[in-house]
Design an enzyme around this catalytic site. Sequence first.
Site, short mmCIF file in Angstrom:
data_model
loop_
_atom_site.label_atom_id
_atom_site.label_comp_id
_atom_site.label_asym_id
_atom_site.label_seq_id
_atom_site.Cartn_x
_atom_site.Cartn_y
_atom_site.Cartn_z
N TYR A 153 0.84 -1.21 0.04
CA TYR A 153 -0.18 -0.03 -0.01
C TYR A 153 0.92 1.25 -0.06
CZ TYR A 153 -4.06 2.91 1.76
OH TYR A 153 -4.75 4.06 1.82
N LYS A 157 0.64 4.02 -3.02
CA LYS A 157 0.19 5.57 -2.51
C LYS A 157 1.57 6.09 -2.97
CE LYS A 157 -3.89 4.77 -1.37
NZ LYS A 157 -5.09 5.15 -2.31
N1 CAA Z 1 6.32 -0.59 14.37
C1 CAA Z 1 7.27 -1.43 14.88
N2 CAA Z 1 6.73 -2.82 15.16
C2 CAA Z 1 5.43 -2.99 15.20
C3 CAA Z 1 4.51 -2.23 14.59
C4 CAA Z 1 4.96 -0.71 14.27
N3 CAA Z 1 4.10 0.10 13.84
N4 CAA Z 1 3.18 -2.91 14.49
C5 CAA Z 1 3.43 -4.06 15.11
N5 CAA Z 1 4.87 -4.10 15.31
C6 CAA Z 1 5.46 -5.37 15.95
C7 CAA Z 1 4.54 -5.92 16.90
O1 CAA Z 1 4.87 -5.39 18.10
C8 CAA Z 1 4.93 -7.51 17.04
O2 CAA Z 1 6.16 -7.56 17.62
P1 CAA Z 1 6.56 -9.13 18.60
O3 CAA Z 1 6.25 -10.15 17.27
O4 CAA Z 1 7.91 -8.54 19.05
O5 CAA Z 1 5.19 -9.08 19.38
C9 CAA Z 1 5.06 -7.65 15.46
O6 CAA Z 1 5.37 -6.48 14.89
C10 CAA Z 1 3.77 -8.32 14.91
O7 CAA Z 1 2.73 -7.40 15.07
P2 CAA Z 1 1.28 -7.99 15.07
O8 CAA Z 1 1.08 -9.18 16.18
O9 CAA Z 1 0.42 -6.89 15.05
O10 CAA Z 1 1.38 -8.67 13.74
P3 CAA Z 1 0.21 -9.58 12.86
O11 CAA Z 1 0.67 -10.27 11.78
O12 CAA Z 1 -1.01 -9.89 13.65
O13 CAA Z 1 -0.37 -7.88 12.31
C11 CAA Z 1 -0.33 -6.08 10.73
C12 CAA Z 1 0.57 -7.45 11.29
C13 CAA Z 1 -1.48 -6.50 9.90
C14 CAA Z 1 0.70 -5.47 9.92
C15 CAA Z 1 -0.79 -5.27 11.97
O14 CAA Z 1 0.37 -5.03 12.70
C16 CAA Z 1 -1.61 -3.93 11.47
O15 CAA Z 1 -2.80 -4.27 11.17
N6 CAA Z 1 -0.92 -2.94 11.31
C17 CAA Z 1 -1.67 -1.64 11.20
C18 CAA Z 1 -1.38 -1.35 9.67
C19 CAA Z 1 -2.07 -0.30 9.23
O16 CAA Z 1 -1.69 0.78 9.75
N7 CAA Z 1 -3.05 -0.25 8.26
C20 CAA Z 1 -3.49 1.05 7.96
C21 CAA Z 1 -4.90 0.34 7.16
S1 CAA Z 1 -6.14 1.89 6.73
C22 CAA Z 1 -5.42 2.64 5.70
O17 CAA Z 1 -4.39 2.17 5.13
C23 CAA Z 1 -5.84 3.75 5.15
C24 CAA Z 1 -4.76 4.91 5.18
O18 CAA Z 1 -4.34 5.18 3.90
C25 CAA Z 1 -4.29 5.46 6.55
P1 NAP Z 2 -13.62 1.99 1.30
O1 NAP Z 2 -15.00 2.53 2.03
O2 NAP Z 2 -13.34 0.74 1.16
O3 NAP Z 2 -13.79 2.54 -0.13
C1 NAP Z 2 -12.99 2.12 -1.33
C2 NAP Z 2 -13.84 1.94 -2.33
O4 NAP Z 2 -13.15 1.53 -3.61
C3 NAP Z 2 -15.23 0.88 -2.33
O5 NAP Z 2 -16.09 1.59 -2.86
C4 NAP Z 2 -14.53 -0.21 -3.16
O6 NAP Z 2 -15.60 -0.93 -3.93
C5 NAP Z 2 -13.88 0.44 -4.37
N1 NAP Z 2 -13.00 0.05 -4.96
C6 NAP Z 2 -12.01 -1.31 -4.82
N2 NAP Z 2 -11.57 -1.81 -5.53
C7 NAP Z 2 -12.30 -1.49 -6.83
C8 NAP Z 2 -12.01 -1.83 -8.28
N3 NAP Z 2 -11.13 -2.50 -8.64
N4 NAP Z 2 -13.03 -1.12 -8.95
C9 NAP Z 2 -13.81 -0.02 -8.70
N5 NAP Z 2 -13.79 0.18 -7.26
C10 NAP Z 2 -13.19 -0.25 -6.37
O7 NAP Z 2 -12.21 2.93 1.62
P2 NAP Z 2 -12.11 4.50 2.02
O8 NAP Z 2 -11.56 4.51 3.16
O9 NAP Z 2 -13.30 5.18 1.49
O10 NAP Z 2 -10.88 4.49 0.95
C11 NAP Z 2 -10.93 5.46 -0.25
C12 NAP Z 2 -9.68 5.92 -0.81
O11 NAP Z 2 -8.99 6.63 0.15
C13 NAP Z 2 -8.82 4.69 -0.95
O12 NAP Z 2 -7.92 5.02 -2.15
C14 NAP Z 2 -7.89 4.60 0.34
O13 NAP Z 2 -6.65 3.90 0.13
C15 NAP Z 2 -7.86 5.86 0.59
N6 NAP Z 2 -7.40 6.24 2.08
C16 NAP Z 2 -8.32 6.04 3.00
C17 NAP Z 2 -7.85 6.38 4.21
C18 NAP Z 2 -8.89 6.12 5.37
O14 NAP Z 2 -8.30 6.27 6.46
N7 NAP Z 2 -9.88 5.69 5.36
C19 NAP Z 2 -6.74 7.29 4.30
C20 NAP Z 2 -6.00 7.53 3.36
C21 NAP Z 2 -6.08 7.13 2.10
P3 NAP Z 2 -16.21 -2.20 -3.21
O15 NAP Z 2 -16.94 -1.89 -1.84
O16 NAP Z 2 -16.91 -2.80 -3.97
O17 NAP Z 2 -14.80 -3.29 -2.90
#
Ligand code: CAA
Ligand code: NAP
Length: 246
Positions: A153, A157
């Site tokens: 991701y 991005k």
């Molecule tokens: N920095 C350093 N170490 C970290 C860490 C971090 N940020 N996060 C986790 N760790 C460490 C943990 O402490 C753990 O260490 P130990 O093995 O020593 O205990 C190890 O890494 C494994 O962590 P988890 O138990 O959490 O591992 P997991 O496999 O269950 O999960 C993960 C891994 C899926 C990446 C989970 O940590 C996670 O979901 N992290 C958040 C990722 C994130 O921010 N995603 C954003 C999604 S929304 C989005 O993307 C929108 C946007 O644009 C903002």
């Molecule tokens: P979301 O609610 O999951 O919305 C994502 C949308 O994209 C859904 O409507 C999804 O449709 C659609 N989509 C996924 N794959 C597609 C494809 N192949 N063709 C057409 N549409 C598709 O997530 P969101 O939070 O609104 O995210 C919107 C955007 O903002 C994303 O690019 C995300 O990375 C970005 N963003 C989000 C955050 C946050 O914190 N939420 C932060 C930074 C950036 P389906 O539901 O049918 O899969």
Amino acid sequence: MSKNVALVTGGMGGLGTAICKALAKEGYKVVANCLPDFPPKDEWLAKMKAEGFDVYAGEADVTNYEQCGVMVKKIEAEIGQIDVLVNNAGITRDGMFRKMEKSAWDAVLSTNLDSVFNVTHYILPAMAERGYGRVINISSVNGVKGQFGQANYSAAKAGILGLTKALAQEVAKKGVTVNAIAPGYIGTDMVMAIKEEVRDAIIATVPAGRLGKPEEIGDLCAYLASDKAGYITGATININGGLHMG
Ligand code: CAA
Ligand code: NAP
């Protein structure tokens, strides 16, 4: 400038819905892209209509270049020329890099980055020819700073940021602006899918002390789409409650 069509990819998701509403309030004919045969499409359109937003649907899988072309042609023929494009569709497939399946890498790169090429490629030349256009690419704070567990991701991005700056230079003289928004953590399904304890730990690091609201991203899109923002191009606008200050 007369208001024509705004296309929002992933327009029926959390941020997409807020962006569609914000642009509709500004007078655009808004087309919300969704996947073909998206089951809740009619329900979503009906809900928008009940709230006073007359929004259209544009079906295409944004990972599929040909489908994007068909969608754009249909919009131009049936609704009008596209003046505003918000590349918003995106997914996450989080996991530590050493455990990341190739399929998780490919899915995230094609949905978040290739999609921007797939849709913009059909729309930007016509904008440049008409001498007006706005392209807004939704990146992420995690594309700016990188994030543990998001190699795919963060790469996609960050790729959007390079693409934005390159395109902005190519069309700046043609009255077309190309900008990226890098949201922090916003309260949508994408963020609610993070394990609660991990999410709480992330929120604790946000100086503003809360998740962002989808409307805050919608309002920023409306501003970047407006005539007032004509001198902003190639920019990355951070909107993250202070989580990362670039
Ligand atoms: N920095 C350093 N170490 C970290 C860490 C971090 N940020 N996060 C986790 N760790 C460490 C943990 O402490 C753990 O260490 P130990 O093995 O020593 O205990 C190890 O890494 C494994 O962590 P988890 O138990 O959490 O591992 P997991 O496999 O269950 O999960 C993960 C891994 C899926 C990446 C989970 O940590 C996670 O979901 N992290 C958040 C990722 C994130 O921010 N995603 C954003 C999604 S929304 C989005 O993307 C929108 C946007 O644009 C903002
Ligand atoms: P979301 O609610 O999951 O919305 C994502 C949308 O994209 C859904 O409507 C999804 O449709 C659609 N989509 C996924 N794959 C597609 C494809 N192949 N063709 C057409 N549409 C598709 O997530 P969101 O939070 O609104 O995210 C919107 C955007 O903002 C994303 O690019 C995300 O990375 C970005 N963003 C989000 C955050 C946050 O914190 N939420 C932060 C930074 C950036 P389906 O539901 O049918 O899969």
